[in-house]
Write a protein that holds these residues in place. Structure first.
Motif, PDB file in Angstrom:
ATOM      1  N   ALA A 136       0.814  -1.224   0.000  1.00  0.00           N
ATOM      2  CA  ALA A 136       0.000   0.000   0.000  1.00  0.00           C
ATOM      3  C   ALA A 136       0.842   1.265   0.000  1.00  0.00           C
ATOM      4  O   ALA A 136       0.542   2.216   0.720  1.00  0.00           O
ATOM      5  CB  ALA A 136      -0.952  -0.009   1.195  1.00  0.00           C
ATOM      6  N   ASN A 137       1.884   1.296  -0.822  1.00  0.00           N
ATOM      7  CA  ASN A 137       2.683   2.517  -0.954  1.00  0.00           C
ATOM      8  C   ASN A 137       1.915   3.512  -1.817  1.00  0.00           C
ATOM      9  O   ASN A 137       1.689   3.264  -3.004  1.00  0.00           O
ATOM     10  CB  ASN A 137       4.034   2.186  -1.601  1.00  0.00           C
ATOM     11  N   PRO A 138       1.497   4.653  -1.256  1.00  0.00           N
ATOM     12  CA  PRO A 138       0.690   5.609  -2.021  1.00  0.00           C
ATOM     13  C   PRO A 138       1.429   6.253  -3.186  1.00  0.00           C
ATOM     14  O   PRO A 138       0.799   6.852  -4.070  1.00  0.00           O
ATOM     15  CB  PRO A 138       0.296   6.652  -0.971  1.00  0.00           C
ATOM     16  N   ASP A 139       2.752   6.130  -3.201  1.00  0.00           N
ATOM     17  CA  ASP A 139       3.533   6.730  -4.283  1.00  0.00           C
ATOM     18  C   ASP A 139       3.648   5.821  -5.500  1.00  0.00           C
ATOM     19  O   ASP A 139       4.234   6.211  -6.512  1.00  0.00           O
ATOM     20  CB  ASP A 139       4.944   7.078  -3.780  1.00  0.00           C
ATOM     21  N   LEU A 140       3.120   4.600  -5.404  1.00  0.00           N
ATOM     22  CA  LEU A 140       3.190   3.647  -6.509  1.00  0.00           C
ATOM     23  C   LEU A 140       1.819   3.505  -7.162  1.00  0.00           C
ATOM     24  O   LEU A 140       0.796   3.823  -6.541  1.00  0.00           O
ATOM     25  CB  LEU A 140       3.669   2.285  -6.007  1.00  0.00           C
ATOM     26  N   PRO A 141       1.765   3.002  -8.400  1.00  0.00           N
ATOM     27  CA  PRO A 141       0.467   2.764  -9.042  1.00  0.00           C
ATOM     28  C   PRO A 141      -0.379   1.797  -8.211  1.00  0.00           C
ATOM     29  O   PRO A 141       0.157   0.933  -7.510  1.00  0.00           O
ATOM     30  CB  PRO A 141       0.855   2.148 -10.395  1.00  0.00           C
ATOM     31  N   GLN A 142      -1.663   1.951  -8.283  1.00  0.00           N
ATOM     32  CA  GLN A 142      -2.552   1.089  -7.515  1.00  0.00           C
ATOM     33  C   GLN A 142      -2.325  -0.383  -7.877  1.00  0.00           C
ATOM     34  O   GLN A 142      -2.280  -0.748  -9.040  1.00  0.00           O
ATOM     35  CB  GLN A 142      -4.014   1.463  -7.776  1.00  0.00           C
ATOM     36  N   GLY A 143      -2.186  -1.208  -6.863  1.00  0.00           N
ATOM     37  CA  GLY A 143      -1.970  -2.634  -7.068  1.00  0.00           C
ATOM     38  C   GLY A 143      -0.516  -3.028  -7.199  1.00  0.00           C
ATOM     39  O   GLY A 143      -0.204  -4.225  -7.247  1.00  0.00           O
ATOM     40  N   ALA A 144       0.396  -2.064  -7.252  1.00  0.00           N
ATOM     41  CA  ALA A 144       1.822  -2.377  -7.394  1.00  0.00           C
ATOM     42  C   ALA A 144       2.431  -2.718  -6.041  1.00  0.00           C
ATOM     43  O   ALA A 144       2.017  -2.211  -4.997  1.00  0.00           O
ATOM     44  CB  ALA A 144       2.567  -1.194  -8.016  1.00  0.00           C
ATOM     45  N   VAL A 145       3.412  -3.586  -6.077  1.00  0.00           N
ATOM     46  CA  VAL A 145       4.148  -3.975  -4.871  1.00  0.00           C
ATOM     47  C   VAL A 145       5.364  -3.077  -4.715  1.00  0.00           C
ATOM     48  O   VAL A 145       6.058  -2.782  -5.694  1.00  0.00           O
ATOM     49  CB  VAL A 145       4.587  -5.452  -4.963  1.00  0.00           C
ATOM     50  N   ASP A 146       5.625  -2.652  -3.499  1.00  0.00           N
ATOM     51  CA  ASP A 146       6.835  -1.877  -3.225  1.00  0.00           C
ATOM     52  C   ASP A 146       8.009  -2.852  -3.177  1.00  0.00           C
ATOM     53  O   ASP A 146       8.184  -3.579  -2.191  1.00  0.00           O
ATOM     54  CB  ASP A 146       6.682  -1.130  -1.906  1.00  0.00           C
ATOM     55  N   ARG A 147       8.787  -2.894  -4.250  1.00  0.00           N
ATOM     56  CA  ARG A 147       9.904  -3.827  -4.350  1.00  0.00           C
ATOM     57  C   ARG A 147      10.883  -3.662  -3.197  1.00  0.00           C
ATOM     58  O   ARG A 147      11.324  -4.649  -2.599  1.00  0.00           O
ATOM     59  CB  ARG A 147      10.609  -3.615  -5.696  1.00  0.00           C
ATOM     60  N   ASP A 148      11.234  -2.419  -2.874  1.00  0.00           N
ATOM     61  CA  ASP A 148      12.217  -2.177  -1.826  1.00  0.00           C
ATOM     62  C   ASP A 148      11.727  -2.711  -0.485  1.00  0.00           C
ATOM     63  O   ASP A 148      12.478  -3.351   0.255  1.00  0.00           O
ATOM     64  CB  ASP A 148      12.508  -0.687  -1.707  1.00  0.00           C
ATOM     65  N   ALA A 149      10.450  -2.455  -0.173  1.00  0.00           N
ATOM     66  CA  ALA A 149       9.891  -2.923   1.092  1.00  0.00           C
ATOM     67  C   ALA A 149       9.850  -4.441   1.130  1.00  0.00           C
ATOM     68  O   ALA A 149      10.153  -5.063   2.154  1.00  0.00           O
ATOM     69  CB  ALA A 149       8.490  -2.344   1.297  1.00  0.00           C
ATOM     70  N   TYR A 150       9.494  -5.059   0.011  1.00  0.00           N
ATOM     71  CA  TYR A 150       9.418  -6.520  -0.037  1.00  0.00           C
ATOM     72  C   TYR A 150      10.799  -7.140   0.183  1.00  0.00           C
ATOM     73  O   TYR A 150      10.941  -8.114   0.931  1.00  0.00           O
ATOM     74  CB  TYR A 150       8.846  -6.979  -1.376  1.00  0.00           C
ATOM     75  N   VAL A 151      11.813  -6.597  -0.452  1.00  0.00           N
ATOM     76  CA  VAL A 151      13.170  -7.126  -0.312  1.00  0.00           C
ATOM     77  C   VAL A 151      13.622  -7.047   1.145  1.00  0.00           C
ATOM     78  O   VAL A 151      14.140  -8.026   1.715  1.00  0.00           O
ATOM     79  CB  VAL A 151      14.147  -6.372  -1.224  1.00  0.00           C
ATOM     80  N   VAL A 152      13.428  -5.885   1.772  1.00  0.00           N
ATOM     81  CA  VAL A 152      13.838  -5.721   3.163  1.00  0.00           C
ATOM     82  C   VAL A 152      13.037  -6.657   4.062  1.00  0.00           C
ATOM     83  O   VAL A 152      13.563  -7.224   5.027  1.00  0.00           O
ATOM     84  CB  VAL A 152      13.673  -4.254   3.607  1.00  0.00           C
ATOM     85  N   CYS A 153      11.758  -6.837   3.748  1.00  0.00           N
ATOM     86  CA  CYS A 153      10.910  -7.756   4.506  1.00  0.00           C
ATOM     87  C   CYS A 153      11.452  -9.179   4.424  1.00  0.00           C
ATOM     88  O   CYS A 153      11.549  -9.887   5.445  1.00  0.00           O
ATOM     89  CB  CYS A 153       9.475  -7.697   3.982  1.00  0.00           C
ATOM     90  N   VAL A 154      11.820  -9.630   3.236  1.00  0.00           N
ATOM     91  CA  VAL A 154      12.350 -10.983   3.059  1.00  0.00           C
ATOM     92  C   VAL A 154      13.676 -11.140   3.801  1.00  0.00           C
ATOM     93  O   VAL A 154      13.939 -12.184   4.413  1.00  0.00           O
ATOM     94  CB  VAL A 154      12.524 -11.310   1.565  1.00  0.00           C
ATOM     95  N   LEU A 155      14.494 -10.112   3.789  1.00  0.00           N
ATOM     96  CA  LEU A 155      15.754 -10.186   4.536  1.00  0.00           C
ATOM     97  C   LEU A 155      15.480 -10.325   6.034  1.00  0.00           C
ATOM     98  O   LEU A 155      16.212 -11.026   6.742  1.00  0.00           O
ATOM     99  CB  LEU A 155      16.597  -8.940   4.258  1.00  0.00           C
ATOM    100  N   GLY A 156      14.440  -9.663   6.493  1.00  0.00           N
ATOM    101  CA  GLY A 156      14.055  -9.824   7.891  1.00  0.00           C
ATOM    102  C   GLY A 156      13.620 -11.245   8.194  1.00  0.00           C
ATOM    103  O   GLY A 156      13.946 -11.805   9.245  1.00  0.00           O
ATOM    104  N   GLN A 157      12.886 -11.838   7.262  1.00  0.00           N
ATOM    105  CA  GLN A 157      12.470 -13.225   7.429  1.00  0.00           C
ATOM    106  C   GLN A 157      13.674 -14.168   7.406  1.00  0.00           C
ATOM    107  O   GLN A 157      13.703 -15.178   8.118  1.00  0.00           O
ATOM    108  CB  GLN A 157      11.482 -13.611   6.320  1.00  0.00           C
ATOM    109  N   LEU A 158      14.660 -13.838   6.584  1.00  0.00           N
ATOM    110  CA  LEU A 158      15.884 -14.646   6.539  1.00  0.00           C
ATOM    111  C   LEU A 158      16.602 -14.597   7.878  1.00  0.00           C
ATOM    112  O   LEU A 158      17.062 -15.633   8.394  1.00  0.00           O
ATOM    113  CB  LEU A 158      16.803 -14.149   5.430  1.00  0.00           C
TER     114      LEU A 158
END
Length: 216
Positions: A136-158
């Protein structure tokens, strides 16, 4: 307006509880509408829901936003991490490791030209506290995933999986696979009875509800 309506509602419910009567919905709405029209109360409620995070506090939102800004710091290492042959996983960490393996491709993705879509990421790796940042990044097109947030999230899961030893590294002392030290086959059978005899006479016996066997 919502606060006024809530105050009236609570007072009326307390009266119902005090007198042990049933709730008269029509009468309750009539009293509430003396404080504010029903449509106005519903609109106020929708406004509050849109402004207040549902599952996290402001400090958590701020912390995750700060972590996302570190994407450029970790980006140079994503290829090395994702393509490393040193990482392996137990059954509980296979999904996390697969997500890590996909990070180099995501890092190369020109998301401004081709936005990242939900079907292109693993939703199971995004816990509730990260969903707003990722989806839900308001700066991205509707329905788009924030790549940067997802990457950092996955690193946290790692990092979490490494702590739980669901993902491990070799060679490593701190992050190695503890299961690799377990005896199997003939080596285990040779010492099985001695180990179990020692176990049965130790204080650990009270922890278990059943007695293990060599075959178990």
């Amino acid at each position: 307006m919502l606060a006024r309506a809530a105050k009236v509602l609570f007072e009326e419910l307390e009266l119902v509880e005090e007198h042990g009567t049933d709730v008269d919905v029509a009468a309750l709405w009539a009293v509430l509408e003396e404080a504010a029209p029903r449509a106005a109360v519903m609109t106020a409620a929708a406004t509050v829901v849109s402004m207040v995070p549902e599952d996290e506090d402001a400090a958590g939102v701020t912390r995750r936003a700060a972590l996302v800004t570190r994407y450029n710091t970790v980006k140079p290492f994503l290829a090395l991490l994702g393509e490393s042959k040193a990482l392996s996983a137990a059954s509980g960490g296979k999904r996390v490791l697969a997500g890590v393996r996909a990070l180099p491709a995501l890092a190369r993705r020109k998301v401004r030209v081709k936005p990242l879509l939900p079907r292109e990421v693993d939703d199971e790796l995004v816990p509730p506290v990260w969903r707003k940042a990722v989806y839900a990044n308001p700066d991205l097109p509707q329905g788009a995933v924030d790549r940067d947030a997802y990457v950092v999230c996955v690193l946290g899961q790692l990092h979490r999986a490494l702590n739980y030893r669901d993902v491990f590294a070799a060679p490593s002392l701190r992050w190695s696979n503890p299961r690799a030290r377990l005896l199997e086959g003939p080596e285990w059978e040779a010492v099985c009875e001695d180990v179990l005899t020692a176990w049965r006479t130790s204080s650990a016996r009270s922890v278990w509800s059943s007695t293990p066997s060599c075959s178990g």
